[in-house]
Design an enzyme around this catalytic site. Structure first.
Site, PDB file in Angstrom:
ATOM      1  N   ILE A 220       0.841  -1.206   0.000  1.00  0.00           N
ATOM      2  CA  ILE A 220       0.000   0.000   0.000  1.00  0.00           C
ATOM      3  C   ILE A 220       0.872   1.251   0.000  1.00  0.00           C
ATOM      4  O   ILE A 220       0.655   2.177  -0.789  1.00  0.00           O
ATOM      5  CB  ILE A 220      -0.962   0.000   1.207  1.00  0.00           C
ATOM      6  CG1 ILE A 220      -1.934  -1.172   1.104  1.00  0.00           C
ATOM      7  CG2 ILE A 220      -1.725   1.329   1.282  1.00  0.00           C
ATOM      8  CD1 ILE A 220      -2.809  -1.384   2.309  1.00  0.00           C
TER       9      ILE A 220
ATOM     10  N   ALA B  71      -4.756   4.393   8.139  1.00  0.00           N
ATOM     11  CA  ALA B  71      -5.653   3.341   7.628  1.00  0.00           C
ATOM     12  C   ALA B  71      -4.933   2.005   7.731  1.00  0.00           C
ATOM     13  O   ALA B  71      -5.186   1.096   6.946  1.00  0.00           O
ATOM     14  CB  ALA B  71      -6.057   3.629   6.191  1.00  0.00           C
ATOM     15  N   SER B  72      -3.995   1.906   8.714  1.00  0.00           N
ATOM     16  CA  SER B  72      -3.282   0.622   8.837  1.00  0.00           C
ATOM     17  C   SER B  72      -4.013  -0.251   9.862  1.00  0.00           C
ATOM     18  O   SER B  72      -4.905  -1.009   9.497  1.00  0.00           O
ATOM     19  CB  SER B  72      -1.818   0.844   9.207  1.00  0.00           C
ATOM     20  OG  SER B  72      -1.676   1.505  10.454  1.00  0.00           O
TER      21      SER B  72
ATOM     22  N   ASP C 166      -9.193   5.564   9.808  1.00  0.00           N
ATOM     23  CA  ASP C 166     -10.079   4.520   9.272  1.00  0.00           C
ATOM     24  C   ASP C 166     -10.122   3.300  10.194  1.00  0.00           C
ATOM     25  O   ASP C 166     -10.988   2.450  10.047  1.00  0.00           O
ATOM     26  CB  ASP C 166      -9.545   4.098   7.886  1.00  0.00           C
ATOM     27  CG  ASP C 166     -10.503   3.195   7.120  1.00  0.00           C
ATOM     28  OD1 ASP C 166     -11.729   3.499   7.117  1.00  0.00           O
ATOM     29  OD2 ASP C 166     -10.055   2.200   6.520  1.00  0.00           O
TER      30      ASP C 166
ATOM     31  N   GLU D 118     -12.887  -2.008  17.387  1.00  0.00           N
ATOM     32  CA  GLU D 118     -13.867  -1.800  16.312  1.00  0.00           C
ATOM     33  C   GLU D 118     -15.041  -2.751  16.506  1.00  0.00           C
ATOM     34  O   GLU D 118     -14.843  -3.905  16.886  1.00  0.00           O
ATOM     35  CB  GLU D 118     -13.209  -2.066  14.948  1.00  0.00           C
ATOM     36  CG  GLU D 118     -12.077  -1.092  14.664  1.00  0.00           C
ATOM     37  CD  GLU D 118     -11.391  -1.342  13.314  1.00  0.00           C
ATOM     38  OE1 GLU D 118     -11.843  -2.228  12.557  1.00  0.00           O
ATOM     39  OE2 GLU D 118     -10.400  -0.642  13.035  1.00  0.00           O
TER      40      GLU D 118
ATOM     41  N   HIS E   6     -13.362   1.697   8.818  1.00  0.00           N
ATOM     42  CA  HIS E   6     -12.497   0.634   8.276  1.00  0.00           C
ATOM     43  C   HIS E   6     -12.936   0.219   6.859  1.00  0.00           C
ATOM     44  O   HIS E   6     -13.169  -0.963   6.586  1.00  0.00           O
ATOM     45  CB  HIS E   6     -12.489  -0.590   9.208  1.00  0.00           C
ATOM     46  CG  HIS E   6     -11.250  -1.437   9.039  1.00  0.00           C
ATOM     47  ND1 HIS E   6     -10.642  -2.091  10.072  1.00  0.00           N
ATOM     48  CD2 HIS E   6     -10.508  -1.730   7.937  1.00  0.00           C
ATOM     49  CE1 HIS E   6      -9.586  -2.750   9.623  1.00  0.00           C
ATOM     50  NE2 HIS E   6      -9.487  -2.542   8.324  1.00  0.00           N
TER      51      HIS E   6
ATOM     52  N   GLY F 250     -11.146   1.329   4.063  1.00  0.00           N
ATOM     53  CA  GLY F 250     -10.042   1.618   3.137  1.00  0.00           C
ATOM     54  C   GLY F 250      -9.985   0.656   1.960  1.00  0.00           C
ATOM     55  O   GLY F 250      -9.747   1.066   0.826  1.00  0.00           O
ATOM     56  N   GLY F 251     -10.205  -0.615   2.238  1.00  0.00           N
ATOM     57  CA  GLY F 251     -10.086  -1.610   1.165  1.00  0.00           C
ATOM     58  C   GLY F 251     -11.418  -2.054   0.613  1.00  0.00           C
ATOM     59  O   GLY F 251     -11.487  -3.028  -0.150  1.00  0.00           O
TER      60      GLY F 251
HETATM   61  P1  NAI Z   1       2.847  -4.918   3.498  1.00  0.00           P
HETATM   62  O1  NAI Z   1       3.228  -6.074   4.344  1.00  0.00           O
HETATM   63  O2  NAI Z   1       2.962  -5.028   2.030  1.00  0.00           O
HETATM   64  O3  NAI Z   1       3.719  -3.630   3.950  1.00  0.00           O
HETATM   65  C1  NAI Z   1       3.962  -3.291   5.279  1.00  0.00           C
HETATM   66  C2  NAI Z   1       5.298  -2.573   5.317  1.00  0.00           C
HETATM   67  O4  NAI Z   1       5.508  -2.088   6.642  1.00  0.00           O
HETATM   68  C3  NAI Z   1       6.479  -3.468   4.979  1.00  0.00           C
HETATM   69  O5  NAI Z   1       7.266  -2.860   3.977  1.00  0.00           O
HETATM   70  C4  NAI Z   1       7.231  -3.583   6.295  1.00  0.00           C
HETATM   71  O6  NAI Z   1       8.634  -3.731   6.122  1.00  0.00           O
HETATM   72  C5  NAI Z   1       6.874  -2.266   6.951  1.00  0.00           C
HETATM   73  N1  NAI Z   1       7.058  -2.250   8.397  1.00  0.00           N
HETATM   74  C6  NAI Z   1       6.767  -3.220   9.290  1.00  0.00           C
HETATM   75  N2  NAI Z   1       7.084  -2.820  10.534  1.00  0.00           N
HETATM   76  C7  NAI Z   1       7.574  -1.571  10.424  1.00  0.00           C
HETATM   77  C8  NAI Z   1       8.057  -0.629  11.358  1.00  0.00           C
HETATM   78  N3  NAI Z   1       8.095  -0.909  12.665  1.00  0.00           N
HETATM   79  N4  NAI Z   1       8.496   0.563  10.899  1.00  0.00           N
HETATM   80  C9  NAI Z   1       8.474   0.846   9.569  1.00  0.00           C
HETATM   81  N5  NAI Z   1       8.019  -0.021   8.641  1.00  0.00           N
HETATM   82  C10 NAI Z   1       7.569  -1.200   9.059  1.00  0.00           C
HETATM   83  O7  NAI Z   1       1.379  -4.528   3.949  1.00  0.00           O
HETATM   84  P2  NAI Z   1       0.296  -3.685   3.129  1.00  0.00           P
HETATM   85  O8  NAI Z   1      -0.486  -4.597   2.281  1.00  0.00           O
HETATM   86  O9  NAI Z   1       0.942  -2.526   2.533  1.00  0.00           O
HETATM   87  O10 NAI Z   1      -0.688  -3.237   4.330  1.00  0.00           O
HETATM   88  C11 NAI Z   1      -0.261  -2.327   5.325  1.00  0.00           C
HETATM   89  C12 NAI Z   1      -1.314  -2.194   6.391  1.00  0.00           C
HETATM   90  O11 NAI Z   1      -2.545  -1.766   5.849  1.00  0.00           O
HETATM   91  C13 NAI Z   1      -1.622  -3.488   7.141  1.00  0.00           C
HETATM   92  O12 NAI Z   1      -1.670  -3.219   8.514  1.00  0.00           O
HETATM   93  C14 NAI Z   1      -2.992  -3.853   6.723  1.00  0.00           C
HETATM   94  O13 NAI Z   1      -3.692  -4.550   7.705  1.00  0.00           O
HETATM   95  C15 NAI Z   1      -3.599  -2.480   6.491  1.00  0.00           C
HETATM   96  N6  NAI Z   1      -4.768  -2.540   5.603  1.00  0.00           N
HETATM   97  C16 NAI Z   1      -5.873  -1.767   5.929  1.00  0.00           C
HETATM   98  C17 NAI Z   1      -6.998  -1.786   5.124  1.00  0.00           C
HETATM   99  C18 NAI Z   1      -8.171  -0.931   5.451  1.00  0.00           C
HETATM  100  O14 NAI Z   1      -9.285  -1.246   5.029  1.00  0.00           O
HETATM  101  N7  NAI Z   1      -7.995   0.165   6.157  1.00  0.00           N
HETATM  102  C19 NAI Z   1      -7.077  -2.679   3.951  1.00  0.00           C
HETATM  103  C20 NAI Z   1      -5.838  -3.358   3.661  1.00  0.00           C
HETATM  104  C21 NAI Z   1      -4.749  -3.321   4.490  1.00  0.00           C
END
Ligand code: NAI
Length: 416
Positions: free
Chosen positions: A169, A245-246, A271, A276, A299, A301-302
């Protein structure tokens, strides 16, 4: 059938129209279309099933697709003799007893990245909403108030967005942000190749000090738990904005509320929350409610039609690759193997308890029948081993029967 493409290019030992796929909880039609195109029988139900109903259905189902509401317990799986694979058409998999599924020889697949673009687009929208206070203006007009305001409203062009977590993301946000003229900084715990002109920061502090918009895209881990608190918010520029939105556990809400009330932050978009509701409610409470220039969403975002369709395709693809070629790439509870198809060979899949000597026993069974192993891949975890084996002769029925008699056998399947 081929390994790279889940299609019916190769003859299979099973008749595909006998494979029953059950898709629950209104899974997107895109999944049904893929299974039907490959010749499988597909039943779609709009609801989740309770344990007893599921147990009854699973007696004759080969592939089960669920979303987040159907609980797949060890008891529901116990008699599912025909079940080959399970697909969670969503991100989370904690509705499934993954260990029970594994010990039953059933890999579980999900769709962790199909909604990446949807989240990234929402972040771009929210960056502009915050810069223009659009949430407040909209709320005012809905309430009959005409407040034409320009002060503290800005274009985003030339401003700096800081992305924390430069994964699927985060990188998409970086690409889209640059397209509308934002400068992009990012910080990640691991080294990442910058996209376009995005620039890597050596520390979180450097990013916080430079960014006008800080957007979080890290997973929920022990390390990211409450990683943004009073100290980090204080390092952000006065008049900057925070977007999360994480996961709700990443940001401490009381110091964020204080930073918004004091005017240190000019706004926030949130988000996800520490707690929740499990389903839609009319009495959700957050300290962030009714603060100026704070965009709150439930929530979502996706949550788009496109993401649902992509999830349907992603999980159906994984399931088809497993059914047709034995590939377990992306399985969340299984050793992962993907072996290219060798033309003219006969493929056998075996799941066994991971104890010493199984491969030796299996190889004896094959060599006793004068067959040659043309290709073999084994991957194990603490509990099970998963073996794909391509033989030069069609002795697969005999081999299947002999492996099935091994004490270590969990499942054996002849593919072609
Ligand atoms: P991803 O796994 O591709 O990327 C996460 C990144 O965070 C990685 O590059 C990782 O190295 C980095 N990371 C981990 N710990 C870290 C730290 N302490 N400091 C700095 N960087 C760190 O995950 P993706 O797909 O990009 O998703 C990210 C977040 O978005 C997840 O928490 C996921 O649950 C959330 N999400 C939220 C949605 C929503 O509806 N709001 C929908 C989809 C995902």
């Amino acid at each position: 059938m081929s390994d790279s493409q889940p299609s019916s290019a190769h003859p299979t030992s099973f008749s595909k129209d006998k494979i029953k796929v059950l898709l629950l909880e209104n899974i997107h039609e895109s999944a049904k279309e893929m299974f039907a195109a490959d010749g499988f029988q597909v039943e779609m139900l709009s609801t989740a099933l309770g344990e007893d109903e599921l147990k009854a259905k699973l007696a004759s189902v080969h592939v089960l697709g669920i979303r987040s509401k159907t609980q797949v317990s060890a008891a529901a799986l116990a008699d599912a003799k025909r079940l080959l694979a399970l697909g969670c058409f969503c991100i989370g998999t904690n509705q499934v007893d993954l260990q029970a599924a594994k010990l039953h020889g059933v890999p579980v697949f999900n769709a962790p990245f199909s909604n990446t673009r949807s989240v990234a687009e929402m972040m771009i929208a929210e960056i502009i909403m915050l810069a223009r206070q659009l949430g407040d203006r909209s709320r005012e007009v809905h309430a009959g108030k005409w407040r034409k305001v320009a002060s503290n409203c800005h274009e985003v062009r030339g401003k700096t967005v800081g992305i924390i977590g430069y994964g699927h993301i985060g990188r998409q946000v970086g690409v889209l942000a640059e397209m509308i003229g934002l400068r992009v900084l990012f910080y990640d715990r691991t080294t990442k190749l910058p996209m376009g002109n995005n620039r890597c920061c050596a520390s979180l502090a450097e990013l916080l000090a430079e960014a006008d918009f800080v957007t979080l895209h890290v997973p929920a881990t022990r390390e990211t738990h409450e990683m943004i608190g009073a100290a980090e918010l204080a390092q952000m520029k006065r008049g900057s904005y925070l977007l999360n939105a994480s996961r709700g556990t990443v940001v401490q809400i009381p110091p964020l509320t204080a930073a918004l009330k004091s005017g240190h932050l000019a706004g926030a978009a949130v988000d996800v929350y520490p707690e929740e509701p499990e389903s839609n409610v009319d009495n959700f409470k957050s300290e962030l409610q009714n603060l100026p220039n704070v965009v709150l969403t439930p929530h979502v975002g996706g949550s788009t039609g496109e993401a649902q369709a992509a999830i349907g395709r992603e999980v159906a693809t994984s399931l088809l690759k497993f059914i047709n070629a034995g590939s377990t790439t992306g399985a969340v509870n299984f050793p992962q193997i993907e072996m290219p198809h060798l033309p003219g060979t006969h493929r056998i899949l075996n799941v066994h308890r991971n104890v010493p000597g199984v491969l030796r026993d299996v190889n004896h069974i094959v060599s006793d029948r004068d067959a040659n192993i043309q290709g073999q891949m084994l991957a194990t975890d603490a509990d099970i081993g998963y073996l794909i084996m391509d033989l030069d002769q069609d002795v697969s029925d005999e081999v299947h029967a002999a492996i099935g008699k091994l004490r270590t056998n969990i499942r054996t399947r002849i593919l072609y």
